[in-house]
Design an enzyme around this catalytic site. Structure first.
Site, PDB file in Angstrom:
ATOM      1  N   LYS A 158      -7.606   0.759   3.423  1.00 49.69           N
ATOM      2  CA  LYS A 158      -6.732  -0.409   4.126  1.00 49.69           C
ATOM      3  C   LYS A 158      -6.668  -0.033   5.497  1.00 49.69           C
ATOM      4  CE  LYS A 158      -2.199  -2.058   4.256  1.00 49.69           C
ATOM      5  NZ  LYS A 158      -0.778  -2.007   3.852  1.00 49.69           N
ATOM      6  N   ASP A 165      -3.402  -3.639  -0.505  1.00 46.05           N
ATOM      7  CA  ASP A 165      -2.086  -3.401  -0.145  1.00 46.05           C
ATOM      8  C   ASP A 165      -1.833  -2.273  -1.175  1.00 46.05           C
ATOM      9  OD1 ASP A 165       1.053  -5.178   0.087  1.00 46.05           O
ATOM     10  OD2 ASP A 165       0.234  -3.514   1.346  1.00 46.05           O
TER      11      ASP A 165
END
Length: 167
Positions: A116, A150
């Site tokens: 991420k 996420d």
């Protein structure tokens, strides 16, 4: 004068340190950062910074690596502004060199690559490059930005027993 909380607090602490003359952007300074100094830099009003030792280790790693490589901009230029380039791309180099960007878990003998932060970094750069009227080179393979995973995804994988946290 505004009290910052959560993820907004760290940049506010960095700005406060810069305003106080702490050379926090110096590779050599970061490479030698100790927990005592970090406690001063990241001092909050009512609480201590969570995971301070891990964050100090990450900042030291950044200092050491950038002392060797030169700068983040050199990583981008050496990668010829490709995210992926046979092991020499921006995301490949970031995840190879910077420990805090290597977000991997294993399941059933396979690596799950979340990455991420490693994707967000060049993605933020790309947004600025698009707005720079040609002053900043563009990422050459933006179609290779992956879906940003996420933290809800790892939590779901943990619930399913695919991902296990350990200390």
């Amino acid at each position: 004068g505004t009290v910052q909380k959560g993820s907004g607090a760290m940049p506010a602490c960095v700005k406060r340190a810069l305003d106080s003359g702490v050379p926090i952007l110096s590779n050599d300074y970061l490479a030698g950062l100790d927990t005592k100094e970090a406690r001063i830099i990241f001092k909050g009003l009512n609480s201590r910074m969570p995971m301070l030792a891990a964050r100090v280790a990450s900042l030291r790693n950044v200092g050491v690596v950038l002392s060797e490589l030169g700068s983040f901009s050199k990583i981008f230029s050496d990668a010829e502004y490709y995210l992926f380039n046979n092991g020499k791309g921006i995301i490949e180099k970031i995840t190879e060199k910077f420990l805090s960007y290597k977000d991997i878990s294993r399941f059933d003998g396979n690596d799950l690559l979340f990455y991420k932060r490693a994707q967000l970094f060049p993605m933020m750069y790309y947004g600025r490059a698009l707005d720079s009227n040609g002053k900043l080179p563009l990422i050459r393979d933006p179609e290779n930005f992956g879906v940003i995973t996420d933290y809800a995804v790892p939590n779901a994988l943990r619930t399913l027993g695919i991902l296990k946290y350990h200390r």
